[in-house]
Each structure stands twice: as C-alpha cells, then as structure tokens.
Design an enzyme around this catalytic site. Structure first.
Site, short mmCIF file in Angstrom:
data_model
loop_
_atom_site.label_atom_id
_atom_site.label_comp_id
_atom_site.label_asym_id
_atom_site.label_seq_id
_atom_site.Cartn_x
_atom_site.Cartn_y
_atom_site.Cartn_z
N HIS A 151 -3.21 -12.24 14.95
CA HIS A 151 -2.02 -11.40 14.92
C HIS A 151 -1.18 -11.69 16.14
O HIS A 151 -1.51 -12.53 16.96
CB HIS A 151 -2.42 -9.93 14.97
CG HIS A 151 -3.03 -9.46 13.71
ND1 HIS A 151 -3.92 -8.44 13.67
CD2 HIS A 151 -2.88 -9.88 12.45
CE1 HIS A 151 -4.31 -8.24 12.43
NE2 HIS A 151 -3.69 -9.11 11.67
N GLU B 267 -8.98 -4.86 5.98
CA GLU B 267 -8.74 -3.73 5.09
C GLU B 267 -7.71 -4.12 4.01
O GLU B 267 -7.92 -3.88 2.83
CB GLU B 267 -8.19 -2.58 5.94
CG GLU B 267 -8.22 -1.25 5.27
CD GLU B 267 -9.46 -0.44 5.67
OE1 GLU B 267 -10.07 -0.76 6.71
OE2 GLU B 267 -9.80 0.47 4.93
N ARG C 68 -2.09 -2.75 14.18
CA ARG C 68 -3.55 -2.89 14.38
C ARG C 68 -3.82 -4.32 14.82
O ARG C 68 -3.88 -5.23 14.00
CB ARG C 68 -4.32 -2.58 13.10
CG ARG C 68 -4.24 -1.12 12.71
CD ARG C 68 -5.21 -0.80 11.58
NE ARG C 68 -4.90 0.53 11.07
CZ ARG C 68 -4.09 0.76 10.06
NH1 ARG C 68 -3.53 -0.25 9.41
NH2 ARG C 68 -3.84 1.99 9.66
N GLU D 248 0.81 -1.22 0.00
CA GLU D 248 0.00 0.00 0.00
C GLU D 248 0.83 1.27 0.00
O GLU D 248 0.39 2.28 -0.48
CB GLU D 248 -0.90 0.09 1.25
CG GLU D 248 -1.84 -1.03 1.47
CD GLU D 248 -1.26 -2.04 2.42
OE1 GLU D 248 -0.02 -2.23 2.40
OE2 GLU D 248 -2.02 -2.64 3.18
N TYR E 209 2.85 -5.57 13.28
CA TYR E 209 1.67 -4.83 12.82
C TYR E 209 0.94 -4.18 14.00
O TYR E 209 0.69 -4.82 15.01
CB TYR E 209 0.73 -5.77 12.06
CG TYR E 209 -0.34 -5.05 11.28
CD1 TYR E 209 0.00 -3.96 10.47
CD2 TYR E 209 -1.66 -5.45 11.33
CE1 TYR E 209 -0.97 -3.30 9.74
CE2 TYR E 209 -2.65 -4.79 10.60
CZ TYR E 209 -2.29 -3.71 9.81
OH TYR E 209 -3.27 -3.05 9.10
N ASP F 117 -4.84 -7.62 7.49
CA ASP F 117 -6.15 -7.56 8.14
C ASP F 117 -7.22 -7.39 7.06
O ASP F 117 -6.93 -7.47 5.87
CB ASP F 117 -6.21 -6.44 9.19
CG ASP F 117 -5.88 -5.08 8.62
OD1 ASP F 117 -5.79 -4.94 7.38
OD2 ASP F 117 -5.71 -4.13 9.40
N ASP G 95 -1.55 -5.05 3.95
CA ASP G 95 -1.51 -5.33 5.40
C ASP G 95 -2.34 -6.56 5.79
O ASP G 95 -3.32 -6.89 5.14
CB ASP G 95 -2.02 -4.10 6.18
CG ASP G 95 -0.99 -2.98 6.19
OD1 ASP G 95 0.19 -3.26 5.87
OD2 ASP G 95 -1.37 -1.84 6.50
#
Ligand SMILES: [Zn+2]
Length: 603
Positions: free
Chosen positions: A331, A84, A286, A7, A284, A82, A80
């Site tokens: 995670h 999203e 989040r 991203e 990560y 997750d 990433d």
C-alpha cells in the site's frame, strides 16, 4: 453495461461521480458469506475446510448482484485493496460465476486511479484470500472452543479471542507492575541567578558526582551551602541541532495521534478515515506502509515550493522505510489524494482528521527544522565543595517542516546572552520534593504502539481488538486509561496458566508473521492452522477435564445485603458491565444497579 461491485454505498456514489453512463455500480454492504453462527463451521478432520454460508441479512443485495451480473457484459469487483477485500471479492465471484468477472484494486478513489485499475484488471489473488480464511478459521477455533470452557471453569457468558486475550494480558500485567511499584523519594534543586540578565539552572553534580538527594535532611545541607556559595559561569556551549520530519501516517501512527490530539478512540478514527477514503479524499486508511507514489511526491514538492519557497523544499524527495515486509499488499501511506484540497469544505470530525493527514503528509516532504541550542554551565563554590549547575535553552532558527506541523515541542526556552567567567548573584534556591512514578497505564495510543512493536497488531485489527476487550468487560477505560476488571484478571490468569503457548506474545506475533507468509503465497494456510490446532486441541481436552473452577475476586462495598441481611454487598462484572450483588450468590439473588461513585452527580 459494465458492472462494478464495491462494499459500500458511499464508495459506489464516489465512483459514479466520475465513471460514465456505461457503468452500473452495486454495493455488497460488507461480507456476503461468513462462517455459520450456530456451529463451529470448520471441518477439523478435513483440512479445516470452512463452511462459509451466505449471510442472511444480505439476501437482497445478493439477489441484486446476481440479476445485474446476468445483464452485464463485463464485471469488475472493486472491494478494498487488502485481505478482507480480496475475500469479499472471492465470495462475490463464487455466487455470480466466472467468465466475465475480473478483480480491480485501487488505493485511492480518484478518476485516474480507478481508470488505471479498470485498464489493468487481474484475477482474484488466492493467497490473500487464504490469509484471510486462515485468520477467520484460527479465530473461530479459539473463540468457539474457549467459550464453553470459560463458562464451565470461570463464569457463564464469557468468551475470549486469540489476539484480544493477549491485548488484555498486556493490560493485566501492566496493572500488576503498577501495584507492585514502590515509589522512591528524590529532590530536585533549581537555582535562580542573575547578573545583567536572569535565568535558572538545575543542580547536576557535586565534586564531579551526581549527589544522591533522597531525603529532606540531605537536601537541606546542600540548599544551605548553595545559599552561601559564590556563582560563576564556567562554560557556554552553543550548537546547531536539526529535527527531521516524521514519516507520513500509517494506520497505527494516525490512530496514536488522534488519541493524543483529539482524544478519539481507534474505532472513531477509523470510522472517520473510512468516510474520507470512500469520498475519494485520502488513500486507503488500513496500511502499514510509509511508501509514497511518484505522483504524490511530485504534488507535494511543487506545492511546497510554490507556497513556502525553495528554502522549505529539500533537494531530493524524502523516502521513508516501511518496517513491515508485507510486499504483496504494498500500500501507500495515508495521504490526501489532492494536495490542493485543503479540506476547507469538509465539516467537523472529517475536517479535523483530513487536515491532520494533510499536514503530516506535506511536512514529510519539507526541510528539517533548525535550532540553536545553548547550555550554560554554572559553578557554585562553597568552601571545598564545587557544585555544577546547568541551564539549557533552545530557540528555533528555521522552522522547516514545523511550518505546517508545529507539534508538541518542549517549548522554547530562550537563555540570555552571557559570557564565560561572568560572576552571578544568587536570587533564590528552590528545592522540590519528587517521587519516581510507576509505569503508566495503557491508553489506546500506547496499546496500539505496543501491539505494533510486538508484531501482534495489523492495520485492520487495532480498532476491533480495542473495541472487543471493552465490550467483553475485560478492561475498563477511565479518562482514556485502561484498567483490567476482576473478570479480566481471572480469565487472563486462567488462560495464561493453562494455555501458556497460545497466549504468549511471541507466539501470537509468529502467527501474524505466518499469516503474512500465506498472503505472500509462501506458506500453506492449512499447515499453519494444523500446527496450531493439534497441540491446542490436546490441551483443551485436558483442561476441560482437569482444571479447577476459578473464583473471580469481588470488591466489597462495605454494606450488608438488604435482602438476606447476612451477606455483604459486592461489585461484580457481568456481560453488561458492573453491578451490585450479594456475596452469598447463588443462595441469595439480590442485585442492584452499579453507579460509578465518581460519576454520580448530587441530585
Ligand atoms: Zn443477600
């Protein structure tokens, strides 16, 4: 050539550092597809089919991706780890075609993690994508339909979100509790005593009962007796207490800590953390997991033993339990990727956050801190009355994890070595008047904590929720504390009155849990949206037709309008914050800039 798609340019740069010449790395700059700006973009008649369009300002990136994809032998989408990120991967795959495209995930941008990921590619996880689409569609259905309603019934320009409204509601209800709160007077008595040594003890009991000291007159009687009383130590209690280190950081605990310690907003914390993650320095950011990898545990344990010695290393690694049952996105906690990197090279904010994460991680694998706790009970005798007073102290015996995480302990209070039955001399009786306090206003830390406790927030949503409710002028932050605005009150009351279920805390939490089930492939996303939409749509139509227009309360500033000389000047809250206007609006159009009286400096 092999193509890797991520991203952000920073992430691309970090990857380029340790991947060989055979790789080309391109960045999407975020989402490349999204719902249209100008229309609903969800076909409610047709299973809520979303109409994702290419994001116009990403056309350059999209062209590059397509061109590079044609040349590439293999393509890895490394957005990433997750929902999203999975949705971004899904949309990228849609535009560059199938065939040679694979998805890879890693929770830290290190050579080992990335190489392992490339060796173990997978398909796009459609369940994760669906969970993301469902959230987007739900939020769109609520936001897009509530705006025109609020324009009509409350004021033009307003908008409201599904989860944000519930967050504002928390702040509105807390403010009302504070307004309603009746403070109660009470008195505390501390007595200074001495023999060979001096110390202070607090009054606890009178003849075995807690004395009710709610006014000065009653307190004066007790003070008088204590001044005349004979003092003696009745009991000395010593015991060892231990303190266990806190678990490693999740998104929630990390942002709560940075608010407390640095006064940072959640948004700022997440921006700094993002940078550290993209530079390959932390895992990560989040996450709601407190799980730690074997490698990480090994690194921490050998570091602790080497640096602090065996006394600081527990016999076995400490394991922490994750409350969230979100196994699919299993995670890790937020931790440094290299324990030997102490962050000395980093600058300013990044250094502060990195070292906080480093300390918290290392501490979570260290031994307990041990304290010697002492309580001295003192009896004061006056005629037939027996008063009990107590002094409590705590001294640290072994620091354990507190070596790296001193934290905000209540301070050490050392009590002198005294003996039972020792007689004491009175030095001074100190009565002090106190008042019970209302519940505190929310700050970012307590709001995130509450959202998490209620099951409303998620690692990816805390910061956006808090930012949005401020941008929309529904709440104001003063010295870090949230107060609802008059518009925030009006909109919350309106929405809670007409959509009691939609903006109920438990309903919103259940919806989040349902989205988790979609992510785990245990529920169909369209069913969840349908269950929500059918009753919501019905109420929406009814409220649009029948609800009365709401008046927003205004605050008078005690001045006449200089234009019409009839109206009074009032403070209103607009889309861009507070402003002064005439109470006779819309007949009189006078407006003026609002300047916070507290912040205005004398010229
Ligand atoms: Zn006027």
């Amino acid at each position: 050539m092999k193509l890797i798609i991520v991203e952000s340019p920073t992430k691309a740069k970090t990857l380029a550092r340790f991947l060989g010449d055979g790789y080309v790395i391109e960045a999407t700059m975020g989402h490349i597809k999204d719902l249209p700006k100008s229309k609903l973009g969800v076909d409610v008649e047709n299973n809520f089919l979303p109409d994702f369009e290419l994001v116009e300002k990403r056309s350059k990136e999209i062209a590059v991706l397509k061109r590079q994809a044609q040349k590439a032998k293999e393509i890895f989408i490394a957005s990433d780890p997750d929902r999203e990120g999975e949705a971004i991967a899904f949309h990228v795959k849609e535009i560059i075609g199938d065939g040679k495209t694979k998805r890879i995930v890693f929770h830290e941008i290190t050579k080992e993690a990335v190489e392992t990921a490339i060796a173990n590619p997978r398909d796009i996880d459609k369940a994760l994508v669906d969970a993301q689409i469902a959230r987007r569609v739900l939020d769109r259905l609520v936001g897009y339909n509530l705006s025109p309603l609020l324009w009509r019934k409350v004021r033009r320009g307003l908008s409201a979100g599904r989860v944000q409204t519930v967050a504002v509601r928390l702040i509105v209800e807390r403010e009302r509790e504070i307004q309603k709160f009746k403070s109660i007077e009470y008195w505390e008595i501390i007595v200074d005593l001495k023999n060979k040594h001096s110390f202070s003890a607090q009054l606890l009991k009178l003849n075995g009962k807690t004395p009710i000291l709610d006014q000065k007159e009653k307190t004066d009687v007790v003070v008088k007796e204590l001044k005349e009383a004979d003092y003696k130590i009745s009991k000395v209690t010593k015991k060892e207490t231990v303190k266990t280190p806190p678990p490693p950081f999740t998104t929630s605990t990390m942002t709560q800590n940075t608010t407390h310690l640095f006064g940072w907003s959640a948004k700022r914390t997440m921006m700094v953390a993002q940078r550290l993650y993209e530079e390959g320095l932390i895992t990560y950011h989040r996450t709601d997991s407190v799980h730690l990898s074997e490698t990480a545990l090994g690194q921490a344990r050998s570091y602790i033993e080497k640096t602090f010695g065996k006394a600081y290393l527990p016999d076995t690694p400490r394991f922490y339990k994750t409350k969230s049952k979100n196994a699919q996105e299993a995670h890790e906690a937020i931790r440094p990727t290299q324990i030997n990197n102490l962050g000395g090279e980093l600058i300013s904010e990044q250094k502060k956050l990195y070292q906080l994460i480093w300390n918290r991680f290392l501490a979570c694998q260290m031994t307990q801190a041990v304290f010697d706790s002492t309580a001295i009970d003192v009896v004061a005798e006056y005629r037939k009355n027996l008063y009990l007073l107590r002094a409590s102290g705590q001294i640290i015996k072994f620091d354990g994890y507190k070596k790296v995480l001193p934290g905000s302990s209540n301070g050490e209070i050392t009590l002198p070595p005294v003996e039972e039955n020792e007689n004491l001399t009175l030095v001074k009786v100190n009565p002090s008047q106190k008042f019970t306090l209302p519940p505190p206003k929310f700050n970012e830390a307590s709001l995130i904590k509450t959202l998490e406790k209620l099951g409303i927030g998620r690692p990816s949503t805390y910061a956006p929720i808090i930012t949005t409710i401020q941008i929309r002028s529904y709440v104001e932050k003063d010295e870090g504390k949230f107060t609802p605005t008059t518009v925030g009150n009006a909109v919350t009351d309106f929405l809670v009155k007409y959509f009691p279920d939609t903006f109920e805390y438990s309903f919103t939490a259940d919806m989040e849990a349902d989205l988790d089930l979609v992510a785990e492939n245990k529920k169909d996303w369209t069913k969840i949206v349908k269950q929500f939409w059918t009753p919501f749509d019905k109420i929406l139509k009814d409220v649009t037709k029948n609800a009365k227009r709401v008046k927003i309360e205004v605050e008078k500033i005690g001045k006449k309008c200089p234009e019409c000389k009839e109206g009074e000047l009032v403070i209103r809250v607009g889309r861009f914050g507070k402003f002064i206007s005439c109470s006779r609006f819309p007949e009189c159009k006078f407006t003026d800039k609002y300047q916070d009286r507290i912040n205005v400096k004398c010229p």
